[in-house]
Enzyme design. Structure first.
Site, PDB file in Angstrom:
ATOM      1  N   HIS A 192       0.845  -1.203   0.000  1.00 48.31           N
ATOM      2  CA  HIS A 192       0.000   0.000   0.000  1.00 48.31           C
ATOM      3  C   HIS A 192       0.874   1.245   0.000  1.00 48.31           C
ATOM      4  O   HIS A 192       0.455   2.315  -0.422  1.00 48.31           O
ATOM      5  CB  HIS A 192      -0.988  -0.013   1.182  1.00 48.31           C
ATOM      6  CG  HIS A 192      -0.387   0.398   2.486  1.00 48.31           C
ATOM      7  ND1 HIS A 192      -0.551   1.645   3.027  1.00 48.31           N
ATOM      8  CD2 HIS A 192       0.404  -0.272   3.347  1.00 48.31           C
ATOM      9  CE1 HIS A 192       0.108   1.712   4.175  1.00 48.31           C
ATOM     10  NE2 HIS A 192       0.690   0.562   4.389  1.00 48.31           N
ATOM     11  N   LYS A 221       9.340  -3.061   3.649  1.00 49.86           N
ATOM     12  CA  LYS A 221      10.450  -2.904   4.594  1.00 49.86           C
ATOM     13  C   LYS A 221      10.334  -3.931   5.695  1.00 49.86           C
ATOM     14  O   LYS A 221       9.232  -4.157   6.221  1.00 49.86           O
ATOM     15  CB  LYS A 221      10.368  -1.495   5.204  1.00 49.86           C
ATOM     16  CG  LYS A 221      11.563  -1.107   6.005  1.00 49.86           C
ATOM     17  CD  LYS A 221      12.625  -0.474   5.148  1.00 49.86           C
ATOM     18  CE  LYS A 221      13.924  -0.259   5.869  1.00 49.86           C
ATOM     19  NZ  LYS A 221      14.720  -1.491   6.038  1.00 49.86           N
ATOM     20  N   LYS A 275       3.097  -1.780  11.872  1.00 50.72           N
ATOM     21  CA  LYS A 275       4.088  -0.978  12.612  1.00 50.72           C
ATOM     22  C   LYS A 275       4.426   0.299  11.846  1.00 50.72           C
ATOM     23  O   LYS A 275       4.419   1.396  12.399  1.00 50.72           O
ATOM     24  CB  LYS A 275       5.340  -1.849  12.768  1.00 50.72           C
ATOM     25  CG  LYS A 275       6.384  -1.326  13.680  1.00 50.72           C
ATOM     26  CD  LYS A 275       7.534  -2.322  13.767  1.00 50.72           C
ATOM     27  CE  LYS A 275       7.103  -3.648  14.350  1.00 50.72           C
ATOM     28  NZ  LYS A 275       8.242  -4.555  14.598  1.00 50.72           N
ATOM     29  N   LYS A 286       9.360  -9.071   5.310  1.00 49.77           N
ATOM     30  CA  LYS A 286      10.246  -9.756   6.262  1.00 49.77           C
ATOM     31  C   LYS A 286      10.960 -10.874   5.538  1.00 49.77           C
ATOM     32  O   LYS A 286      10.434 -11.434   4.570  1.00 49.77           O
ATOM     33  CB  LYS A 286       9.439 -10.351   7.425  1.00 49.77           C
ATOM     34  CG  LYS A 286      10.274 -10.596   8.669  1.00 49.77           C
ATOM     35  CD  LYS A 286      10.469  -9.323   9.468  1.00 49.77           C
ATOM     36  CE  LYS A 286      11.358  -9.510  10.670  1.00 49.77           C
ATOM     37  NZ  LYS A 286      11.345  -8.304  11.519  1.00 49.77           N
ATOM     38  N   SER A 335      15.607   3.263  10.360  1.00 50.86           N
ATOM     39  CA  SER A 335      15.896   2.725   9.022  1.00 50.86           C
ATOM     40  C   SER A 335      15.344   3.660   7.951  1.00 50.86           C
ATOM     41  O   SER A 335      15.956   3.865   6.905  1.00 50.86           O
ATOM     42  CB  SER A 335      15.263   1.345   8.843  1.00 50.86           C
ATOM     43  OG  SER A 335      16.102   0.344   9.366  1.00 50.86           O
TER      44      SER A 335
HETATM   45  P1  NAD Z   1      19.769 -10.476  18.575  1.00 49.41           P
HETATM   46  O1  NAD Z   1      20.126 -11.701  17.816  1.00 49.41           O
HETATM   47  O2  NAD Z   1      20.712  -9.322  18.561  1.00 49.41           O
HETATM   48  O3  NAD Z   1      19.515 -10.825  20.125  1.00 49.41           O
HETATM   49  C1  NAD Z   1      18.668 -11.816  20.605  1.00 49.41           C
HETATM   50  C2  NAD Z   1      19.250 -12.312  21.928  1.00 49.41           C
HETATM   51  O4  NAD Z   1      18.301 -13.175  22.577  1.00 49.41           O
HETATM   52  C3  NAD Z   1      20.540 -13.102  21.750  1.00 49.41           C
HETATM   53  O5  NAD Z   1      21.526 -12.573  22.615  1.00 49.41           O
HETATM   54  C4  NAD Z   1      20.137 -14.523  22.141  1.00 49.41           C
HETATM   55  O6  NAD Z   1      21.186 -15.269  22.702  1.00 49.41           O
HETATM   56  C5  NAD Z   1      19.030 -14.261  23.143  1.00 49.41           C
HETATM   57  N1  NAD Z   1      18.108 -15.398  23.347  1.00 49.41           N
HETATM   58  C6  NAD Z   1      17.764 -16.380  22.483  1.00 49.41           C
HETATM   59  N2  NAD Z   1      16.879 -17.231  23.061  1.00 49.41           N
HETATM   60  C7  NAD Z   1      16.667 -16.773  24.312  1.00 49.41           C
HETATM   61  C8  NAD Z   1      15.856 -17.214  25.404  1.00 49.41           C
HETATM   62  N3  NAD Z   1      15.091 -18.300  25.305  1.00 49.41           N
HETATM   63  N4  NAD Z   1      15.879 -16.507  26.552  1.00 49.41           N
HETATM   64  C9  NAD Z   1      16.645 -15.393  26.665  1.00 49.41           C
HETATM   65  N5  NAD Z   1      17.436 -14.930  25.656  1.00 49.41           N
HETATM   66  C10 NAD Z   1      17.445 -15.607  24.499  1.00 49.41           C
HETATM   67  O7  NAD Z   1      18.306 -10.064  18.037  1.00 49.41           O
HETATM   68  P2  NAD Z   1      17.597  -8.650  18.136  1.00 49.41           P
HETATM   69  O8  NAD Z   1      17.871  -7.906  16.873  1.00 49.41           O
HETATM   70  O9  NAD Z   1      17.921  -8.039  19.455  1.00 49.41           O
HETATM   71  O10 NAD Z   1      16.066  -9.099  18.080  1.00 49.41           O
HETATM   72  C11 NAD Z   1      15.360  -9.527  19.244  1.00 49.41           C
HETATM   73  C12 NAD Z   1      13.858  -9.394  18.997  1.00 49.41           C
HETATM   74  O11 NAD Z   1      13.565  -8.031  18.682  1.00 49.41           O
HETATM   75  C13 NAD Z   1      13.300 -10.210  17.833  1.00 49.41           C
HETATM   76  O12 NAD Z   1      11.982 -10.604  18.163  1.00 49.41           O
HETATM   77  C14 NAD Z   1      13.272  -9.218  16.697  1.00 49.41           C
HETATM   78  O13 NAD Z   1      12.299  -9.556  15.708  1.00 49.41           O
HETATM   79  C15 NAD Z   1      12.868  -7.976  17.441  1.00 49.41           C
HETATM   80  N6  NAD Z   1      13.194  -6.711  16.743  1.00 49.41           N
HETATM   81  C16 NAD Z   1      14.477  -6.406  16.386  1.00 49.41           C
HETATM   82  C17 NAD Z   1      14.733  -5.192  15.757  1.00 49.41           C
HETATM   83  C18 NAD Z   1      16.137  -4.737  15.417  1.00 49.41           C
HETATM   84  O14 NAD Z   1      16.304  -3.572  15.011  1.00 49.41           O
HETATM   85  N7  NAD Z   1      17.167  -5.556  15.596  1.00 49.41           N
HETATM   86  C19 NAD Z   1      13.681  -4.324  15.456  1.00 49.41           C
HETATM   87  C20 NAD Z   1      12.377  -4.667  15.839  1.00 49.41           C
HETATM   88  C21 NAD Z   1      12.157  -5.867  16.492  1.00 49.41           C
END
Ligand code: NAD
Length: 472
Positions: free
Chosen positions: A66, A71, A95, A107, A363
């Protein structure tokens, strides 16, 4: 559906349907808003360092056009599957709409555990995935722009850009094909911490609302709040760090291999440094290990921030959660069953759909920087500083008084790129929080903040589709 047969996309659809009842859109528009427009499932071979050929499963989903480009991040995880990528793409559409970022949702995911591959193998996989996206026109500054997500970061984004640019020689806007890049490769300052900072800005705004804090039995403000964070990755680490810097106490932290607590507060940087040194947060000096990492989710605290993966709080453990506010930093950490339990318990759930929008907001700033080919602040910084110096000089001369050195520094300072990015993000998160909260408080039939957020999103995407019309 029980938690056992959990479908993440099903959960998103369920939340959508719950909210759609509070909107005026007819079924046709609602069906189009909800649908995943394009799902690209691919398989490709990669030769491992040991000579074996491995077939990799990967996805890119474009939920909505849309607004274009689409992204959304790219995730490296063994748990990747089509349902999950579709759900995450749909969440991106909503979002972006809530935070007024003019993109459709997308995604991507590669079904691998990155810890089991060498850097060279990861580079080969990322570059091949990018080439597959290029073949089907699923990447480009005007079509679809990936970003980091779980298991990926700046390094992977640099590989994606390099592959894209190599296959599009002379494309002047090539840097806009992906965001979350290193600053030296066209990234923007402040992107790395953006999601965690957005989580902080959003929750701080909620904590500054006297009526809401009274309802939750909490004092106004972030200072002194007890906060527990699941996942010390990009989002979790930065969320925890910004809360700590604002005077909150980080009482619990968990990682994939265990969890720790200290009622008097854990120093986030020290825990992080300890994790880098020893490979685990367990046995961090001065802390106590939980028996199971999941126990951290049920600890005594004011704010619980799940920042790892989806579906971690469900119908089974939600009744035991003691936090008064849950800030969904991860995507989809709560199941619909957990949502219902929290509405009954009076726990305030601040939903993922906008709370973790800091990443996509910044972003967007990065993409704008790439298209404009100029660093934020470059044109106005000196001008602003010279003007401020002149105004201050006049005030001092007329009043016969001098301002203090630290005040002088603050007043004279012209904005750097990071100042403008933080300011744009703060404005975005405050506006979104108030828009959703007002929608919720204005309509007593809306049961929770998540539903209110969906209503705001559906109205914006619905308007967009209605104004676009339907292509014959
Ligand atoms: P990341 O890989 O940097 O970090 C995730 C962390 O969670 C890792 O350190 C991992 O070891 C830990 N982990 C895994 N399983 C676990 C558990 N069972 N209990 C506790 N810790 C655990 O990933 P991220 O980029 O920080 O993303 C985390 C979440 O945030 C995801 O759901 C992602 O979709 C969401 N998110 C990320 C962004 C971004 O900009 N990176 C933006 C929006 C949403």
């Amino acid at each position: 559906m029980s938690d056992h047969e959990y479908s993440f996309f099903g959960a998103v659809e369920k939340s959508f349907d719950k909210a759609a009842k509070h909107t005026k859109w007819d079924d046709g528009i609602l069906t189009q808003i909800k649908a995943c427009n394009a799902v690209y499932r691919m398989r490709f071979p990669v030769k491992r360092d040991n000579g074996n050929i491995e077939v990799i499963e990967a996805y890119r989903v474009q939920h909505s056009q849309h607004k274009t480009p689409c992204k959304g991040g790219i995730r490296f995880s063994e748990a990747v599957n089509q349902d999950e990528v579709m759900a995450l793409a749909a969440l991106m559409t909503y979002k972006c709409a809530i935070v007024n970022v003019p993109f459709g949702g997308g995604k991507g995911g590669i079904k691998i555990n990155p810890k089991e591959y060498t850097t060279y193998e990861l580079e080969k996989i990322t570059r091949r995935y990018t080439a597959e996206l290029i073949k089907k026109n699923f990447i480009g500054p005007g079509t679809d722009v990936p970003a980091p997500d779980y298991g990926t970061g700046e390094r992977e984004m640099a590989w994606i850009l390099d592959t894209y640019a190599a296959m599009h020689p002379g494309e002047i806007d090539a840097a806009g094909c992906v965001t979350g890049k290193p600053v030296t490769q066209g990234g923007v300052r402040g992107r790395r911490e953006a999601t965690g900072l957005g989580v902080f800005f959003g929750l701080r705004e909620v904590c500054n609302m006297p009526e809401i804090m009274k309802r939750q039995g909490l004092t106004v403000g972030v200072d002194g709040k007890k906060v527990a964070v699941q996942g010390l990755g990009n989002v979790g680490y930065h969320s925890a760090k910004f809360f700590q810097d604002a005077g909150a106490k980080i009482v619990g932290l968990s990682e994939h291999d265990g969890a720790i607590y200290n009622e008097n507060g854990l120093d986030v940087d020290e825990v992080f440094a300890f994790k880098i040194k020893t490979g685990t947060i367990l046995n961090f000096p001065g802390s106590t290990n939980f028996d199971k990492k999941e126990d951290m989710l049920e600890m005594e605290c004011d704010i619980l921030i799940p920042a790892a993966l989806e579906n971690v709080i469900n119908g089974e453990n939600a009744p035991r959660v003691k936090a008064k506010i849950i800030g969904e930093a991860a995507n989809g950490p709560l199941t619909p069953e957990a949502d219902e339990i929290f509405v009954k318990k009076g726990v305030l759930v601040v939903p993922d759909m906008y709370l973790n929008a800091g990443g996509v907001t910044v972003s967007y700033f990065e993409w704008l920087k790439n298209l404009s080919h100029v660093r934020y602040g470059r044109m106005e910084k000196r001008f602003t500083e010279n003007l401020n110096a002149h105004i201050l000089g006049q005030i001092e001369e007329l009043s016969g008084k001098k301002v203090k050195d630290n005040e002088r520094e603050f007043i004279l300072h012209g904005p750097d790129e990071v100042d403008l990015v933080y300011s744009g993000l703060e404005e975005t998160m405050i506006t979104a929080t108030n828009e959703i909260m007002n929608k919720w408080l204005d309509d007593p039939s809306i049961p929770d903040m998540r539903t209110a957020a969906y209503v705001v999103a559906i109205n914006k995407v619905g308007t967009s589709y209605a104004e676009l019309g339907i292509f014959p």
